[in-house]
Design a protein around this motif. Structure first.
Motif, PDB file in Angstrom:
ATOM      1  N   ARG A  85       0.857  -1.189   0.000  1.00  0.00           N
ATOM      2  CA  ARG A  85       0.000   0.000   0.000  1.00  0.00           C
ATOM      3  C   ARG A  85       0.897   1.244   0.000  1.00  0.00           C
ATOM      4  O   ARG A  85       1.268   1.770   1.046  1.00  0.00           O
ATOM      5  CB  ARG A  85      -0.909  -0.001   1.228  1.00  0.00           C
ATOM      6  CG  ARG A  85      -1.887  -1.170   1.279  1.00  0.00           C
ATOM      7  CD  ARG A  85      -2.928  -1.047   0.163  1.00  0.00           C
ATOM      8  NE  ARG A  85      -3.987  -2.040   0.289  1.00  0.00           N
ATOM      9  CZ  ARG A  85      -3.979  -3.223  -0.255  1.00  0.00           C
ATOM     10  NH1 ARG A  85      -2.930  -3.599  -0.998  1.00  0.00           N
ATOM     11  NH2 ARG A  85      -4.982  -4.071  -0.100  1.00  0.00           N
ATOM     12  N   TRP A  86       1.271   1.673  -1.206  1.00  0.00           N
ATOM     13  CA  TRP A  86       2.193   2.785  -1.296  1.00  0.00           C
ATOM     14  C   TRP A  86       1.575   4.088  -0.810  1.00  0.00           C
ATOM     15  O   TRP A  86       2.280   4.939  -0.252  1.00  0.00           O
ATOM     16  CB  TRP A  86       2.664   2.938  -2.741  1.00  0.00           C
ATOM     17  CG  TRP A  86       3.513   1.791  -3.201  1.00  0.00           C
ATOM     18  CD1 TRP A  86       3.168   0.822  -4.092  1.00  0.00           C
ATOM     19  CD2 TRP A  86       4.834   1.473  -2.749  1.00  0.00           C
ATOM     20  NE1 TRP A  86       4.186  -0.084  -4.237  1.00  0.00           N
ATOM     21  CE2 TRP A  86       5.233   0.299  -3.416  1.00  0.00           C
ATOM     22  CE3 TRP A  86       5.706   2.071  -1.844  1.00  0.00           C
ATOM     23  CZ2 TRP A  86       6.466  -0.289  -3.209  1.00  0.00           C
ATOM     24  CZ3 TRP A  86       6.939   1.491  -1.638  1.00  0.00           C
ATOM     25  CH2 TRP A  86       7.311   0.323  -2.313  1.00  0.00           C
ATOM     26  N   SER A  87       0.287   4.256  -1.000  1.00  0.00           N
ATOM     27  CA  SER A  87      -0.339   5.508  -0.557  1.00  0.00           C
ATOM     28  C   SER A  87      -0.276   5.633   0.961  1.00  0.00           C
ATOM     29  O   SER A  87       0.038   6.705   1.499  1.00  0.00           O
ATOM     30  CB  SER A  87      -1.800   5.552  -1.033  1.00  0.00           C
ATOM     31  OG  SER A  87      -2.535   4.448  -0.508  1.00  0.00           O
ATOM     32  N   GLY A  88      -0.540   4.519   1.673  1.00  0.00           N
ATOM     33  CA  GLY A  88      -0.461   4.561   3.126  1.00  0.00           C
ATOM     34  C   GLY A  88       0.958   4.811   3.605  1.00  0.00           C
ATOM     35  O   GLY A  88       1.189   5.556   4.562  1.00  0.00           O
ATOM     36  N   PHE A  89       1.935   4.196   2.915  1.00  0.00           N
ATOM     37  CA  PHE A  89       3.335   4.398   3.296  1.00  0.00           C
ATOM     38  C   PHE A  89       3.748   5.849   3.092  1.00  0.00           C
ATOM     39  O   PHE A  89       4.438   6.441   3.925  1.00  0.00           O
ATOM     40  CB  PHE A  89       4.226   3.476   2.474  1.00  0.00           C
ATOM     41  CG  PHE A  89       5.695   3.703   2.685  1.00  0.00           C
ATOM     42  CD1 PHE A  89       6.332   3.211   3.815  1.00  0.00           C
ATOM     43  CD2 PHE A  89       6.436   4.429   1.756  1.00  0.00           C
ATOM     44  CE1 PHE A  89       7.684   3.437   4.018  1.00  0.00           C
ATOM     45  CE2 PHE A  89       7.791   4.656   1.951  1.00  0.00           C
ATOM     46  CZ  PHE A  89       8.409   4.150   3.085  1.00  0.00           C
ATOM     47  N   VAL A  90       3.331   6.437   1.971  1.00  0.00           N
ATOM     48  CA  VAL A  90       3.676   7.824   1.684  1.00  0.00           C
ATOM     49  C   VAL A  90       3.056   8.755   2.721  1.00  0.00           C
ATOM     50  O   VAL A  90       3.700   9.708   3.200  1.00  0.00           O
ATOM     51  CB  VAL A  90       3.216   8.204   0.257  1.00  0.00           C
ATOM     52  CG1 VAL A  90       3.356   9.714   0.034  1.00  0.00           C
ATOM     53  CG2 VAL A  90       4.024   7.432  -0.774  1.00  0.00           C
ATOM     54  N   ASN A  91       1.809   8.483   3.113  1.00  0.00           N
ATOM     55  CA  ASN A  91       1.152   9.326   4.124  1.00  0.00           C
ATOM     56  C   ASN A  91       1.891   9.258   5.452  1.00  0.00           C
ATOM     57  O   ASN A  91       2.116  10.289   6.117  1.00  0.00           O
ATOM     58  CB  ASN A  91      -0.299   8.897   4.305  1.00  0.00           C
ATOM     59  CG  ASN A  91      -1.152   9.218   3.097  1.00  0.00           C
ATOM     60  OD1 ASN A  91      -0.825  10.122   2.326  1.00  0.00           O
ATOM     61  ND2 ASN A  91      -2.242   8.485   2.920  1.00  0.00           N
ATOM     62  N   LYS A  92       2.272   8.048   5.875  1.00  0.00           N
ATOM     63  CA  LYS A  92       2.980   7.905   7.144  1.00  0.00           C
ATOM     64  C   LYS A  92       4.358   8.564   7.077  1.00  0.00           C
ATOM     65  O   LYS A  92       4.813   9.189   8.046  1.00  0.00           O
ATOM     66  CB  LYS A  92       3.113   6.430   7.500  1.00  0.00           C
ATOM     67  CG  LYS A  92       1.784   5.753   7.812  1.00  0.00           C
ATOM     68  CD  LYS A  92       1.966   4.267   8.086  1.00  0.00           C
ATOM     69  CE  LYS A  92       0.624   3.606   8.372  1.00  0.00           C
ATOM     70  NZ  LYS A  92       0.755   2.143   8.598  1.00  0.00           N
ATOM     71  N   ALA A  93       5.027   8.412   5.921  1.00  0.00           N
ATOM     72  CA  ALA A  93       6.335   9.040   5.765  1.00  0.00           C
ATOM     73  C   ALA A  93       6.224  10.563   5.808  1.00  0.00           C
ATOM     74  O   ALA A  93       7.074  11.245   6.387  1.00  0.00           O
ATOM     75  CB  ALA A  93       6.974   8.596   4.448  1.00  0.00           C
ATOM     76  N   ALA A  94       5.150  11.098   5.221  1.00  0.00           N
ATOM     77  CA  ALA A  94       4.949  12.548   5.242  1.00  0.00           C
ATOM     78  C   ALA A  94       4.708  13.047   6.660  1.00  0.00           C
ATOM     79  O   ALA A  94       5.251  14.083   7.069  1.00  0.00           O
ATOM     80  CB  ALA A  94       3.774  12.924   4.337  1.00  0.00           C
ATOM     81  N   VAL A  95       3.908  12.304   7.423  1.00  0.00           N
ATOM     82  CA  VAL A  95       3.654  12.690   8.813  1.00  0.00           C
ATOM     83  C   VAL A  95       4.948  12.643   9.625  1.00  0.00           C
ATOM     84  O   VAL A  95       5.242  13.547  10.417  1.00  0.00           O
ATOM     85  CB  VAL A  95       2.590  11.770   9.438  1.00  0.00           C
ATOM     86  CG1 VAL A  95       2.473  12.011  10.936  1.00  0.00           C
ATOM     87  CG2 VAL A  95       1.235  11.988   8.771  1.00  0.00           C
ATOM     88  N   ALA A  96       5.748  11.580   9.432  1.00  0.00           N
ATOM     89  CA  ALA A  96       7.022  11.467  10.148  1.00  0.00           C
ATOM     90  C   ALA A  96       7.963  12.596   9.769  1.00  0.00           C
ATOM     91  O   ALA A  96       8.672  13.153  10.624  1.00  0.00           O
ATOM     92  CB  ALA A  96       7.658  10.107   9.851  1.00  0.00           C
ATOM     93  N   MET A  97       7.972  12.973   8.491  1.00  0.00           N
ATOM     94  CA  MET A  97       8.832  14.059   8.021  1.00  0.00           C
ATOM     95  C   MET A  97       8.414  15.393   8.644  1.00  0.00           C
ATOM     96  O   MET A  97       9.256  16.175   9.095  1.00  0.00           O
ATOM     97  CB  MET A  97       8.774  14.153   6.499  1.00  0.00           C
ATOM     98  CG  MET A  97       9.703  15.206   5.911  1.00  0.00           C
ATOM     99  SD  MET A  97      11.453  14.777   6.131  1.00  0.00           S
ATOM    100  CE  MET A  97      11.559  13.358   5.019  1.00  0.00           C
TER     101      MET A  97
END
Length: 281
Positions: A29-41
Motif C-alpha cells: 500500500r504505497w499511498s499509506g506508506f507515503v502518508n505515514k512518511a509525510a507525517v514522520a517528516m
C-alpha cells in the motif's frame, strides 16, 4: 481412502498461483506508506525547528552539573516526615478543593453539555455555548487561580473556583460528545407519546449517558486532585504552597516528604476511582 472437497479451488493453493483477492491483500500500500512518511517528516521538521527555541540543547547541563544534581538527589532520598500531620491536613484540603471543583463543574456542566449537543439544541445555541466552553477549557487552571486570588484573596476558595471554571469546559465537552453518540430510538419512542422536550431528555437521554458521565466525572476528579496540588504555589490553598516554600528554602528533604504524601494519596484515589468506574460501565 481419498477425500475430495467439492469447493476446493486449485488456483488458491497451487504454488506460485494466487487468487486476485490474495494478490490484492499482499500488494504494498504505497499511498499509506507515503502518508505515514509525510507525517514522520513533518514531525521531524517541527522537532528540528523547535530544538533551540525549547533549549533542548541544555541537556548537557544534566551531566556537567552532576555535582549539584548529586546533592539534590541525596537530599530527596532522605525525606523529612517531622511535619507529617501538617502535610496530611494540607493534602486533605487539596482533595476537598478538587472535590468541590469537580461537583460544581458537573452541576453546571450538565445543562451546558446538553446545550452544546447538536441532537438536543439548535445550532444558534450550540455554537455560542461551545465557544464559551472552549474558552473555559483553553485557559489553564493555574491562570484562573491567579485571577481568583486577585479577586477573592488567598485561600482554598480561589482554588475551588479555578478548578470549577476550567473543568467546566472539559466536562461539557466530554458530556456533550456522549450525548451526541446516544441511540436516538428511545428518544423517538418517548417523543411519540407526546412527551415534552425536557421529558425526552430526562427519560430518553440521561439514562443512556449516565454510566459514561459517571466514569468521566471520576476521571476528572482524579485529574483535579493532581491539578490542585500545584494551585497552592500561587496562594490558592492546598499542599502546593507547602511544597513551594520547602523547595524555595532548599529544604529538599521536607519537599521530598510532601511529594511522597501527594503520590500516596493520588495513587489511592486512582485505585478507588478505577474500581468505581468498572462498576459503573
Amino acid at each position: 481412502m481419498t477425500i475430495t472437497t467439492a469447493n476446493a479451488n486449485p488456483t488458491d493453493t497451487a504454488p506460485g498461483r494466487l487468487s486476485p483477492e490474495v494478490r490484492d491483500a499482499l500488494a504494498p500500500r504505497w499511498s499509506g506508506f507515503v502518508n505515514k512518511a509525510a507525517v514522520a517528516m513533518i514531525l521531524a521538521v517541527l522537532l528540528a525547528v523547535s530544538y533551540y527555541p525549547a533549549e533542548v540543547d541544555r541537556w548537557t547541563y544534566l551531566i556537567t552539573d552532576a555535582g549539584n544534581m548529586a546533592v539534590f538527589i541525596a537530599d530527596f532520598l532522605k525525606p523529612d516526615f517531622t511535619d507529617l500531620g501538617f502535610f496530611v491536613i494540607k493534602m486533605i484540603e487539596t482533595v476537598q478543593i478538587a472535590l468541590w471543583g469537580t461537583v460544581l463543574s458537573i452541576i453546571v456542566g450538565v445543562p451546558c453539555a446538553l446545550l452544546s449537543s447538536n441532537n438536543i439544541a439548535p445550532p444558534w445555541i450550540v455554537q455560542p455555548m461551545r465557544r464559551l466552553m472552549d474558552a473555559a477549557r483553553a485557559i489553564n487552571e493555574l491562570v484562573f487561580a491567579i485571577l481568583f486570588v486577585a479577586a477573592v484573596g488567598l485561600g482554598p476558595f480561589a482554588g475551588v473556583m479555578a478548578l470549577f471554571i476550567h473543568n467546566l469546559g472539559v466536562i461539557s465537552k466530554l458530556f456533550s460528545e456522549a450525548v451526541e453518540a446516544i441511540d436516538p430510538r428511545p428518544v423517538e419512542g418517548i417523543r411519540a407519546t407526546g412527551a415534552s422536550r425536557l421529558q425526552q431528555v430526562i427519560y430518553g437521554v440521561i439514562p443512556q449517558v449516565l454510566p459514561l458521565w459517571s466514569s468521566y466525572s471520576l476521571y476528572r476528579f482524579e485529574t483535579l486532585v493532581r491539578s490542585a496540588t500545584v494551585l497552592g504555589i500561587v496562594g490558592a490553598g492546598g499542599i502546593g504552597f507547602t511544597f513551594y516554600e520547602s523547595f524555595r528554602s532548599f529544604q529538599y528533604d521536607r519537599a521530598s516528604a510532601v511529594i511522597i504524601v501527594v503520590v500516596v494519596v493520588v495513587s489511592v484515589i486512582d485505585i478507588l476511582s478505577a474500581q468505581l468506574r468498572k462498576r459503573l460501565i
